[in-house]
Every structure is written in C-alpha cells, then in structure tokens.
Design a protein around this motif. Structure first.
Motif, short mmCIF file in Angstrom:
data_model
loop_
_atom_site.label_atom_id
_atom_site.label_comp_id
_atom_site.label_asym_id
_atom_site.label_seq_id
_atom_site.Cartn_x
_atom_site.Cartn_y
_atom_site.Cartn_z
N ALA A 181 2.02 -6.06 5.03
CA ALA A 181 1.30 -6.15 3.76
C ALA A 181 0.55 -7.47 3.65
O ALA A 181 -0.62 -7.49 3.24
N ASN A 214 -3.54 -7.50 3.49
CA ASN A 214 -4.18 -7.96 2.26
C ASN A 214 -4.76 -9.36 2.35
O ASN A 214 -5.69 -9.69 1.60
N ARG A 216 -1.83 1.29 3.61
CA ARG A 216 -1.99 0.99 2.18
C ARG A 216 -1.65 2.21 1.33
O ARG A 216 -0.98 2.12 0.32
N MET A 268 1.54 0.71 -0.06
CA MET A 268 1.08 -0.45 -0.81
C MET A 268 0.31 -0.11 -2.08
O MET A 268 -0.14 -1.01 -2.77
N THR A 269 0.15 1.16 -2.36
CA THR A 269 -0.60 1.58 -3.53
C THR A 269 0.30 2.46 -4.38
O THR A 269 0.81 3.47 -3.88
N ILE A 308 -7.34 3.98 -2.48
CA ILE A 308 -7.06 2.60 -2.07
C ILE A 308 -7.95 1.61 -2.79
O ILE A 308 -7.49 0.57 -3.25
#
Length: 194
Positions: free
Chosen positions: A156, A160, A90, A94-95, A9
């Motif tokens: 998200a 973030n 994440r 999200m990664t 991450i």
C-alpha cells in the motif's frame, strides 16, 4: 470490468454506475444489464476476477516442497503481484466497497485453487505444522493475518506513495527483503546449536 475498476479506484464507488461504465466502453447502460444484474454484481465480478488472478499468480509456490522456502516465496510473489498490478490491488484491498457475501462470489471460499486467502492460510499452516515457528506461536491463522498485514503495508505504501518526494525511499527490493526478514525471523524459532 476494467472501466468499472478504473472508475472505482479513481473516483470512488459513487462514480461506478451502469451508465458511467457503459459510456466508457461505448455501450448503452441497458446492454450492461445483460451481463450484470446491478452495480453490486459488477463490482463483485471485478473483485472476484482480481482475487482469482492473484490466486493464480501465487499457485506456483505450492510446487516448493520446503515449507520455509514456500512461505518466503509466497510473500515475495504476493508483493510482486501487487506492484505489477497496482490497480487490481487497490480495488481488492485499498478501496472501500460494500462487503461481498461469500455465497454471492464466484470464488469458492477456502479453495486454494481460487482463494488467495486460503492459499496464505495453507502456506502458513504447513510451515507451522513443520515446526518452523516459535513454540509460543500456536495460532497459524494469527501468524498468517500478521504476515498479510506486513505485506499489505509495504504494498500500500509503495503503490500510494512511491513517487512522494518527501520520503527518501530505499529501493522497493530492499524494503521487501527487510520486511520478509523481519517477519520470518521474528516468527521462526531460534536455531539450535549443537
């Protein structure tokens, strides 16, 4: 696995090496190979564990008999999971990471006991079959993927940017309720007036 998740991450996939993970947990790199054949196997295991944790947290919605309420609660529980476990979220969504082939996963694809995506499809399909959506909406998978996109956007952005002083964020609960209402009432068929 937690050490691999953190490296992944915060520093990207290149930072996840067997040596770096071993160093973080106080083992030798060689000893990690007793558990994982390579870096990809380790990443796959982390993602699988997180997907299973998400699926388990969403299982309680299946006890709700009313398809509309189940649909609403599923979305709320999904968002609550993402905000409670931002690093897991994440890692899963999200990664960028190498595609995980279904046959290499420990998660049984299409099994709602393990697969959170299968749960979403099942919840939306049962609501669609109950006739709660507009008649022009004929593809429950498209509905599910659209709802997922909306939920993911909220998660998200919050994960973030929740501390970004540039934006005067409204409380996350208010944004969550507005998003749920938008999705729900945008998809629901108009009530009939007698």
């Amino acid at each position: 696995m937690d050490a691999a998740r953190e490296l992944f991450i915060h520093q990207g996939i290149e930072a996840v090496t067997m040596r770096a993970v071993a160093q973080r947990v106080g083992y030798t790199a060689t000893s990690l190979y007793l558990y994982f054949s390579d870096k990809e196997a380790l990443i796959r295991a982390v993602v699988d564990a997180d997907v299973l944790k998400l699926a388990q947290s969403l299982k309680s919605t299946f006890e709700i008999r009313d398809p509309l309420q189940r649909f609403l609660q599923f979305g709320q529980h999904y968002i609550e999971f993402a905000l409670k476990y931002p690093n897991h979220y994440r890692m899963m969504f999200m990664t960028p990471h190498p595609p995980l082939a279904p046959e290499l996963s420990s998660i049984e694809r299409h099994n709602p006991e393990q697969d959170a995506y299968a749960q979403l499809i099942e919840v939306v399909t049962s609501a669609w079959q109950a006739g709660i959506f507009r008649p022009t909406l004929t593809d429950p998978v498209l509905i599910a993927q659209t709802v997922w996109s909306a939920m993911h956007g909220l998660c998200a952005l919050h994960i973030n940017m929740c501390d970004d002083a540039w934006i005067n964020w409204r409380p996350v609960e208010s944004r969550m309720q507005a998003m749920v209402n938008m999705c729900t009432y945008g998809f629901l068929k108009a009530p009939t007036h007698e």
